[in-house]
Design an enzyme around this catalytic site. Structure first.
Site, PDB file in Angstrom:
ATOM      1  N   SER A 109       0.839  -1.200   0.000  1.00 24.72           N
ATOM      2  CA  SER A 109       0.000   0.000   0.000  1.00 24.72           C
ATOM      3  C   SER A 109       0.874   1.251   0.000  1.00 24.72           C
ATOM      4  CB  SER A 109      -0.952  -0.003   1.207  1.00 24.72           C
ATOM      5  OG  SER A 109      -0.220   0.078   2.411  1.00 24.72           O
ATOM      6  N   SER A 111       1.076   4.049   2.095  1.00 22.92           N
ATOM      7  CA  SER A 111       1.198   4.921   3.263  1.00 22.92           C
ATOM      8  C   SER A 111       2.615   5.440   3.493  1.00 22.92           C
ATOM      9  CB  SER A 111       0.715   4.198   4.526  1.00 22.92           C
ATOM     10  OG  SER A 111       1.630   3.209   4.927  1.00 22.92           O
ATOM     11  N   LYS A 166       6.373   1.948   9.312  1.00 25.14           N
ATOM     12  CA  LYS A 166       6.191   3.394   9.425  1.00 25.14           C
ATOM     13  C   LYS A 166       7.547   4.018   9.762  1.00 25.14           C
ATOM     14  CE  LYS A 166       1.641   2.922   9.194  1.00 25.14           C
ATOM     15  NZ  LYS A 166       0.881   3.312   7.990  1.00 25.14           N
ATOM     16  N   SER A 270      -2.323   7.563   5.714  1.00 21.62           N
ATOM     17  CA  SER A 270      -1.635   6.603   6.566  1.00 21.62           C
ATOM     18  C   SER A 270      -2.383   6.449   7.880  1.00 21.62           C
ATOM     19  CB  SER A 270      -0.200   7.071   6.843  1.00 21.62           C
ATOM     20  OG  SER A 270       0.423   6.247   7.809  1.00 21.62           O
TER      21      SER A 270
END
Length: 305
Positions: A109, A111, A166, A270
């Site tokens: 994805s 993010s 992240k 996100s």
């Protein structure tokens, strides 16, 4: 961002395969092979005695290859043992490498765009933050702690079966403030440099792009002007939520001991610590270090930074 390993819980699968093939290999080496050797010795002794009797009776015996074939046939490993013995060292090596050194992941994805793109295959350093026991992820040796700016893989606090990635924006004790889409760390505003707009290939729209200098670590981030700083309705109840104060224009959090505050570089696309809280040290998987392949874009190969 949910990271997809090639097979679900691959560490557990590898561990089970390693144990099963290892047990078979050790059983064969220390027991079954000796049993076959003893059976071969008995058969050869009987073969030699029979031939000796035949020779004594005047019968000519042709031993060309027969004795060797008899021995080889008895000593030959059954197919299931042969394959297990062949696979065991390979499985054990892969299990060791991905459990203690490096583990591959695929980015599914957006993010972490523009740092990481959909389809990037990355390597994660498993030992830079300490050595952990595989499967249970229990740290046994402390080495380094995550630093602000690191791109880190961790177990999603709300579902430990999922791996997320992240950027670390807050370490234990930090006060993180995010207002009007700008970060402040311990009262110091993070520096931003405006870059050319970034074309979002998925939606065919342009996003605002900035270089963010997070206490010495520079990286690019994206902002979507059509979206708010954060969506208050999407915030879940989470442990240590009392350490955060939410306002209409943003929020502030003091990172508890043994925890980290994570955000995606694609800030307005996100789901991160703004919504589901802090990442405990026990959830850490490792540090993302390199894009080793992207089948749709070979120019992506190289360092994440």
């Amino acid at each position: 961002m949910n990271l997809q390993v090639i097979l679900g819980n691959f560490a557990l699968i590898l561990f089970v395969l390693m144990v099963v093939t290892g047990v078979i290999w050790f059983l064969d080496v220390f027991y079954l092979a000796k049993q076959r050797r003893a059976a071969a010795d008995r058969a050869l002794a009987e073969y030699d005695a029979r031939n000796a009797r035949l020779t004594a009776d005047g019968v000519k015996v042709d031993n060309t290859g027969n004795r060797a074939q008899l021995e080889a046939g008895i000593l030959r490993q059954p197919t299931w043992i042969e394959y297990s013995g062949s696979f065991f060292p390979v499985i054990a090596l892969v299990f060791f490498l991905r459990s203690f050194l490096f583990e591959p992941f695929k980015i599914p994805s957006s993010s972490m765009v523009p740092t990481l793109l959909v389809g990037d295959l990355i390597l994660v350093n498993k030992f830079t933050y300490g050595i952990r026991l595989p499967v249970i992820n229990q740290k046994i040796v402390q080495i380094n702690n995550p630093q602000r700016g690191d791109v880190m893989v961790f177990k999603y606090p709300m579902d430990m079966s999922q791996d997320y990635i992240k950027r670390v924006v807050g370490v234990p004790g930090d006060k993180i403030t995010y207002e009007n889409k700008r970060l402040t760390v311990n009262g110091v505003e993070v520096k931003y440099t405006t870059l050319d707009d970034y074309l979002n290939d998925e939606r065919l729209v342009y996003n605002k792009q900035f270089e963010e200098n997070l206490t010495g670590v520079s990286h690019r981030i994206l902002n979507d002007e059509s979206k708010p700083t954060y969506n208050r309705d999407s915030v879940f109840p989470f442990p240590n939520s009392e350490a955060c104060t939410y306002r209409s224009e943003g929020f502030s959090c003091v990172v508890p001991a043994g925890n980290y505050f994570m955000m995606g570089d694609n800030r307005d696309n996100s789901m991160d610590s703004r919504y589901w809280g802090f990442v405990p040290d026990k959830n850490i998987v490792g540090k993302a270090i390199v894009v080793w392949m992207n089948l749709g874009n070979l120019r992506r190969i190289g360092s994440i930074h």
